[in-house]
Write a protein that holds these residues in place. Structure first.
Motif, PDB file in Angstrom:
ATOM      1  N   ILE A   1      -5.760   7.554  12.293  1.00 54.47           N
ATOM      2  CA  ILE A   1      -6.726   7.373  12.807  1.00 54.47           C
ATOM      3  C   ILE A   1      -7.325   6.583  13.709  1.00 54.47           C
ATOM      4  O   ILE A   1      -8.086   6.566  14.690  1.00 54.47           O
ATOM      5  CB  ILE A   1      -7.376   6.720  11.693  1.00 54.47           C
ATOM      6  N   LYS A   2      -6.460   5.865  14.441  1.00 54.85           N
ATOM      7  CA  LYS A   2      -6.191   4.647  14.699  1.00 54.85           C
ATOM      8  C   LYS A   2      -6.093   5.766  16.345  1.00 54.85           C
ATOM      9  O   LYS A   2      -6.878   5.345  17.174  1.00 54.85           O
ATOM     10  CB  LYS A   2      -5.511   3.795  15.257  1.00 54.85           C
TER      11      LYS A   2
ATOM     12  N   GLU B   1       0.796  -1.107   0.402  1.00 50.67           N
ATOM     13  CA  GLU B   1      -0.333  -0.113  -0.353  1.00 50.67           C
ATOM     14  C   GLU B   1       1.202   1.346   0.100  1.00 50.67           C
ATOM     15  O   GLU B   1       1.738   1.450   0.733  1.00 50.67           O
ATOM     16  CB  GLU B   1      -1.220   0.077   1.374  1.00 50.67           C
TER      17      GLU B   1
ATOM     18  N   ASP C   1      -1.829   5.789   2.607  1.00 50.77           N
ATOM     19  CA  ASP C   1      -2.738   4.940   3.215  1.00 50.77           C
ATOM     20  C   ASP C   1      -2.602   3.954   4.368  1.00 50.77           C
ATOM     21  O   ASP C   1      -2.583   3.900   5.568  1.00 50.77           O
ATOM     22  CB  ASP C   1      -3.023   3.783   2.492  1.00 50.77           C
ATOM     23  N   ILE C   2      -0.736   3.723   4.633  1.00 52.25           N
ATOM     24  CA  ILE C   2      -0.612   3.603   6.175  1.00 52.25           C
ATOM     25  C   ILE C   2      -0.089   4.119   6.724  1.00 52.25           C
ATOM     26  O   ILE C   2      -1.029   4.130   8.420  1.00 52.25           O
ATOM     27  CB  ILE C   2       0.752   2.621   6.066  1.00 52.25           C
ATOM     28  N   TYR C   3      -0.238   5.095   7.182  1.00 53.59           N
ATOM     29  CA  TYR C   3      -0.513   6.598   7.864  1.00 53.59           C
ATOM     30  C   TYR C   3      -1.011   7.176   8.256  1.00 53.59           C
ATOM     31  O   TYR C   3      -1.210   7.225   9.371  1.00 53.59           O
ATOM     32  CB  TYR C   3       0.726   7.732   7.347  1.00 53.59           C
TER      33      TYR C   3
ATOM     34  N   ARG D   1       3.956  -1.911  11.602  1.00 53.55           N
ATOM     35  CA  ARG D   1       2.195  -2.015  11.473  1.00 53.55           C
ATOM     36  C   ARG D   1       1.351  -2.623  11.927  1.00 53.55           C
ATOM     37  O   ARG D   1       1.270  -4.258  11.891  1.00 53.55           O
ATOM     38  CB  ARG D   1       2.144  -1.893  10.108  1.00 53.55           C
TER      39      ARG D   1
ATOM     40  N   ASN E   1      -4.954  -5.769  14.383  1.00 49.73           N
ATOM     41  CA  ASN E   1      -6.088  -4.525  15.608  1.00 49.73           C
ATOM     42  C   ASN E   1      -6.925  -5.541  16.062  1.00 49.73           C
ATOM     43  O   ASN E   1      -5.529  -7.109  15.723  1.00 49.73           O
ATOM     44  CB  ASN E   1      -7.442  -4.827  14.548  1.00 49.73           C
TER      45      ASN E   1
ATOM     46  N   GLU F   1      -4.227   4.866   8.230  1.00 53.29           N
ATOM     47  CA  GLU F   1      -4.639   4.301   9.260  1.00 53.29           C
ATOM     48  C   GLU F   1      -4.216   3.965  10.158  1.00 53.29           C
ATOM     49  O   GLU F   1      -5.288   4.702  11.764  1.00 53.29           O
ATOM     50  CB  GLU F   1      -3.903   3.230   8.893  1.00 53.29           C
ATOM     51  N   ASP F   2      -3.041   4.354  10.349  1.00 55.88           N
ATOM     52  CA  ASP F   2      -2.313   4.943  12.204  1.00 55.88           C
ATOM     53  C   ASP F   2      -2.983   5.977  12.779  1.00 55.88           C
ATOM     54  O   ASP F   2      -3.335   6.106  14.080  1.00 55.88           O
ATOM     55  CB  ASP F   2      -0.130   4.808  11.483  1.00 55.88           C
TER      56      ASP F   2
END
Length: 240
Positions: free
Chosen positions: A43-44, A32, A36-38, A111, A114, A40-41
Protein backbone atom coordinates in the motif's frame (compact mmCIF):
# COMPACT_ATOMS: atom_id res chain seq x y z
CA UNK A 1 37.82 11.24 21.79
CA UNK A 2 34.66 10.31 19.92
CA UNK A 3 31.83 12.80 19.55
CA UNK A 4 28.22 11.88 20.11
CA UNK A 5 24.99 13.79 19.53
CA UNK A 6 23.83 15.86 22.50
CA UNK A 7 20.17 15.23 23.29
CA UNK A 8 17.96 16.95 25.88
CA UNK A 9 16.84 13.87 27.81
CA UNK A 10 16.80 10.07 27.82
CA UNK A 11 13.28 9.80 26.45
CA UNK A 12 14.14 11.32 23.09
CA UNK A 13 17.82 10.36 22.90
CA UNK A 14 18.25 7.37 20.61
CA UNK A 15 21.99 7.05 20.98
CA UNK A 16 23.87 6.75 24.21
CA UNK A 17 27.51 7.66 24.83
CA UNK A 18 29.45 4.41 24.79
CA UNK A 19 30.58 4.77 28.42
CA UNK A 20 26.96 4.61 29.64
CA UNK A 21 24.75 1.51 29.80
CA UNK A 22 22.26 1.24 26.91
CA UNK A 23 18.80 2.68 27.39
CA UNK A 24 16.14 0.08 28.23
CA UNK A 25 12.85 0.27 26.36
CA UNK A 26 9.76 -1.85 26.92
CA UNK A 27 8.11 -3.43 23.90
CA UNK A 28 4.95 -5.32 23.08
CA UNK A 29 6.05 -8.43 21.17
CA UNK A 30 2.66 -9.25 19.63
CA UNK A 31 3.26 -10.23 16.03
CA UNK A 32 1.24 -9.92 12.83
CA UNK A 33 0.90 -12.24 9.88
CA UNK A 34 3.29 -11.78 6.99
CA UNK A 35 0.21 -11.10 4.87
CA UNK A 36 -0.57 -8.02 6.99
CA UNK A 37 3.02 -6.82 6.85
CA UNK A 38 3.36 -7.38 3.10
CA UNK A 39 0.07 -5.59 2.43
CA UNK A 40 1.21 -2.57 4.45
CA UNK A 41 4.40 -2.40 2.35
CA UNK A 42 2.48 -2.77 -0.93
CA UNK A 43 0.00 0.00 0.00
CA UNK A 44 2.88 2.37 0.77
CA UNK A 45 4.66 1.72 -2.52
CA UNK A 46 1.68 1.20 -4.83
CA UNK A 47 -1.35 2.91 -3.24
CA UNK A 48 -3.66 2.34 -6.23
CA UNK A 49 -2.87 -1.34 -6.75
CA UNK A 50 -5.34 -3.92 -5.39
CA UNK A 51 -3.85 -7.43 -5.06
CA UNK A 52 -6.07 -10.16 -6.51
CA UNK A 53 -4.90 -12.92 -4.15
CA UNK A 54 -2.06 -14.23 -2.00
CA UNK A 55 0.16 -14.79 -5.03
CA UNK A 56 0.07 -11.07 -5.85
CA UNK A 57 0.89 -10.19 -2.23
CA UNK A 58 3.68 -12.79 -2.01
CA UNK A 59 5.39 -11.74 -5.23
CA UNK A 60 5.03 -7.99 -4.73
CA UNK A 61 5.96 -7.83 -1.04
CA UNK A 62 9.16 -6.46 0.54
CA UNK A 63 12.38 -7.48 -1.18
CA UNK A 64 11.07 -7.64 -4.75
CA UNK A 65 12.88 -5.61 -7.38
CA UNK A 66 9.86 -4.22 -9.23
CA UNK A 67 10.14 -0.43 -9.48
CA UNK A 68 8.12 0.31 -12.60
CA UNK A 69 4.73 2.02 -12.98
CA UNK A 70 1.65 0.62 -11.25
CA UNK A 71 0.00 -0.19 -14.58
CA UNK A 72 2.78 -2.68 -15.28
CA UNK A 73 2.46 -4.64 -12.02
CA UNK A 74 -0.03 -7.29 -13.18
CA UNK A 75 2.03 -8.21 -16.25
CA UNK A 76 5.16 -8.42 -14.09
CA UNK A 77 3.37 -10.64 -11.53
CA UNK A 78 1.94 -12.91 -14.25
CA UNK A 79 5.43 -13.38 -15.68
CA UNK A 80 6.83 -14.23 -12.24
CA UNK A 81 3.91 -16.61 -11.60
CA UNK A 82 4.62 -18.46 -14.85
CA UNK A 83 8.25 -18.88 -13.80
CA UNK A 84 7.21 -20.31 -10.42
CA UNK A 85 4.68 -22.66 -12.03
CA UNK A 86 7.43 -23.95 -14.31
CA UNK A 87 9.66 -24.52 -11.30
CA UNK A 88 7.05 -25.96 -8.87
CA UNK A 89 4.97 -27.95 -11.35
CA UNK A 90 1.51 -26.39 -11.04
CA UNK A 91 -0.28 -23.14 -10.31
CA UNK A 92 -2.12 -24.85 -7.46
CA UNK A 93 1.21 -25.59 -5.75
CA UNK A 94 2.36 -21.98 -6.15
CA UNK A 95 -0.88 -20.70 -4.63
CA UNK A 96 -0.59 -23.11 -1.69
CA UNK A 97 3.02 -22.08 -1.06
CA UNK A 98 2.09 -18.39 -1.17
CA UNK A 99 -0.78 -18.88 1.29
CA UNK A 100 1.31 -20.96 3.70
CA UNK A 101 4.16 -18.45 3.55
CA UNK A 102 1.95 -15.42 4.33
CA UNK A 103 -0.19 -16.96 7.10
CA UNK A 104 2.14 -17.37 10.13
CA UNK A 105 2.28 -14.72 12.82
CA UNK A 106 5.82 -13.42 12.87
CA UNK A 107 8.21 -10.54 13.51
CA UNK A 108 9.99 -8.85 10.63
CA UNK A 109 13.30 -7.01 10.62
CA UNK A 110 13.57 -3.92 8.41
CA UNK A 111 9.93 -2.82 8.52
CA UNK A 112 10.20 0.95 8.56
CA UNK A 113 8.04 3.28 10.69
CA UNK A 114 6.13 6.13 9.12
CA UNK A 115 7.95 9.49 8.81
CA UNK A 116 7.63 11.62 11.92
CA UNK A 117 7.15 8.71 14.33
CA UNK A 118 9.36 9.14 17.38
CA UNK A 119 9.64 8.04 21.00
CA UNK A 120 10.54 4.65 22.46
CA UNK A 121 11.21 2.30 20.81
CA UNK A 122 11.66 4.56 17.71
CA UNK A 123 14.37 7.21 17.99
CA UNK A 124 15.70 9.95 15.71
CA UNK A 125 18.93 11.87 16.24
CA UNK A 126 20.41 14.65 14.08
CA UNK A 127 23.89 14.01 12.67
CA UNK A 128 26.25 16.91 13.48
CA UNK A 129 27.08 19.17 10.52
CA UNK A 130 24.53 17.43 8.30
CA UNK A 131 20.96 17.88 7.07
CA UNK A 132 20.30 14.23 7.89
CA UNK A 133 19.48 12.23 10.99
CA UNK A 134 19.99 8.63 12.02
CA UNK A 135 16.82 6.76 12.93
CA UNK A 136 16.69 3.65 15.09
CA UNK A 137 13.61 1.43 15.02
CA UNK A 138 12.88 -2.12 16.24
CA UNK A 139 13.54 -5.26 14.25
CA UNK A 140 12.69 -8.78 15.39
CA UNK A 141 12.62 -8.92 19.19
CA UNK A 142 13.36 -12.66 19.33
CA UNK A 143 16.74 -12.19 17.64
CA UNK A 144 17.41 -8.83 19.39
CA UNK A 145 17.65 -6.94 16.12
CA UNK A 146 17.41 -3.14 15.92
CA UNK A 147 17.45 -1.26 12.60
CA UNK A 148 19.06 1.97 11.48
CA UNK A 149 18.42 4.17 8.47
CA UNK A 150 19.07 7.76 7.41
CA UNK A 151 16.28 10.33 7.16
CA UNK A 152 16.02 13.97 6.14
CA UNK A 153 15.96 15.96 9.37
CA UNK A 154 13.29 18.38 8.15
CA UNK A 155 10.86 15.84 6.64
CA UNK A 156 11.64 12.49 8.27
CA UNK A 157 11.72 10.84 4.84
CA UNK A 158 14.28 8.00 4.55
CA UNK A 159 17.10 8.20 2.00
CA UNK A 160 19.68 5.65 0.89
CA UNK A 161 23.27 6.42 2.00
CA UNK A 162 22.90 10.20 1.49
CA UNK A 163 26.58 10.94 2.12
CA UNK A 164 29.94 9.18 2.24
CA UNK A 165 30.31 7.17 5.45
CA UNK A 166 31.22 3.85 7.04
CA UNK A 167 29.21 2.18 9.80
CA UNK A 168 31.19 -0.04 12.18
CA UNK A 169 30.26 -2.23 15.17
CA UNK A 170 32.55 -2.68 18.18
CA UNK A 171 32.45 -6.32 19.23
CA UNK A 172 34.14 -8.63 21.71
CA UNK A 173 34.99 -8.10 25.39
CA UNK A 174 35.54 -4.54 26.59
CA UNK A 175 39.25 -5.09 27.28
CA UNK A 176 39.96 -6.57 23.84
CA UNK A 177 37.35 -5.17 21.45
CA UNK A 178 37.50 -5.62 17.71
CA UNK A 179 35.49 -3.85 15.04
CA UNK A 180 33.50 -5.01 12.02
CA UNK A 181 32.16 -2.89 9.19
CA UNK A 182 28.40 -3.16 8.72
CA UNK A 183 26.72 -3.27 5.31
CA UNK A 184 23.06 -2.58 4.69
CA UNK A 185 20.57 -5.43 4.59
CA UNK A 186 20.23 -4.87 0.84
CA UNK A 187 23.95 -4.88 0.09
CA UNK A 188 24.40 -8.00 2.22
CA UNK A 189 21.74 -9.63 0.03
CA UNK A 190 23.75 -8.82 -3.11
CA UNK A 191 21.70 -5.82 -4.29
CA UNK A 192 23.86 -3.11 -5.86
CA UNK A 193 23.51 0.32 -4.19
CA UNK A 194 22.08 1.84 -7.38
CA UNK A 195 19.37 -0.86 -7.49
CA UNK A 196 18.09 -0.36 -3.92
CA UNK A 197 14.54 0.99 -3.88
CA UNK A 198 14.72 4.71 -2.88
CA UNK A 199 14.41 5.07 0.89
CA UNK A 200 14.51 1.30 1.51
CA UNK A 201 18.10 0.92 2.68
CA UNK A 202 18.33 -0.48 6.22
CA UNK A 203 21.18 -1.51 8.52
CA UNK A 204 20.58 -4.30 11.04
CA UNK A 205 22.14 -3.82 14.50
CA UNK A 206 21.74 -5.67 17.81
CA UNK A 207 20.33 -4.57 21.14
CA UNK A 208 23.10 -2.99 23.22
CA UNK A 209 25.61 -2.86 20.36
CA UNK A 210 28.21 -0.06 20.32
CA UNK A 211 28.52 1.48 16.84
CA UNK A 212 30.68 4.05 15.07
CA UNK A 213 29.55 6.30 12.22
CA UNK A 214 32.68 7.46 10.37
CA UNK A 215 32.62 10.30 7.82
CA UNK A 216 35.60 11.80 5.96
CA UNK A 217 36.47 15.19 7.43
CA UNK A 218 34.18 14.80 10.46
CA UNK A 219 34.56 13.46 13.97
CA UNK A 220 33.33 9.92 14.54
CA UNK A 221 29.86 9.56 16.07
CA UNK A 222 29.86 6.79 18.66
CA UNK A 223 26.59 5.45 20.10
CA UNK A 224 25.02 2.50 21.90
CA UNK A 225 21.83 0.82 20.68
CA UNK A 226 18.91 0.57 23.16
CA UNK A 227 18.04 -2.72 24.85
CA UNK A 228 14.45 -3.96 24.87
CA UNK A 229 12.60 -6.03 27.44
CA UNK A 230 9.16 -7.63 27.23
CA UNK A 231 6.15 -5.96 28.79
CA UNK A 232 6.04 -8.01 32.02
CA UNK A 233 5.87 -7.37 35.74
CA UNK A 234 9.65 -7.09 35.79
CA UNK A 235 9.65 -4.48 33.02
CA UNK A 236 8.78 -1.76 35.52
CA UNK A 237 11.98 -2.55 37.38
CA UNK A 238 13.96 -2.29 34.11
CA UNK A 239 12.53 1.17 33.48
CA UNK A 240 13.70 2.42 36.80
Amino acid sequence: MDAHPQMPNATTAPFRPADLPPMVTVVDTQGETLRDIYMEDIIKRFPNFKPRDDVDIWLLGPGNLYNGPEEGIRAWIDNKLAMHVSHMGSEETVRRVASEFLSPVTEVTGRKPNPGMEGPPIFVCAIPNSEYSMRLFPGAFKTREYCLDFVKSDTGEPENSPFEFELWALLGPSLYPYSMRLLSLEQSSGIRPEDIVPGAETFVLRDGMVCLLKRPGHRTVRFKVPVRVKETASAGEARG
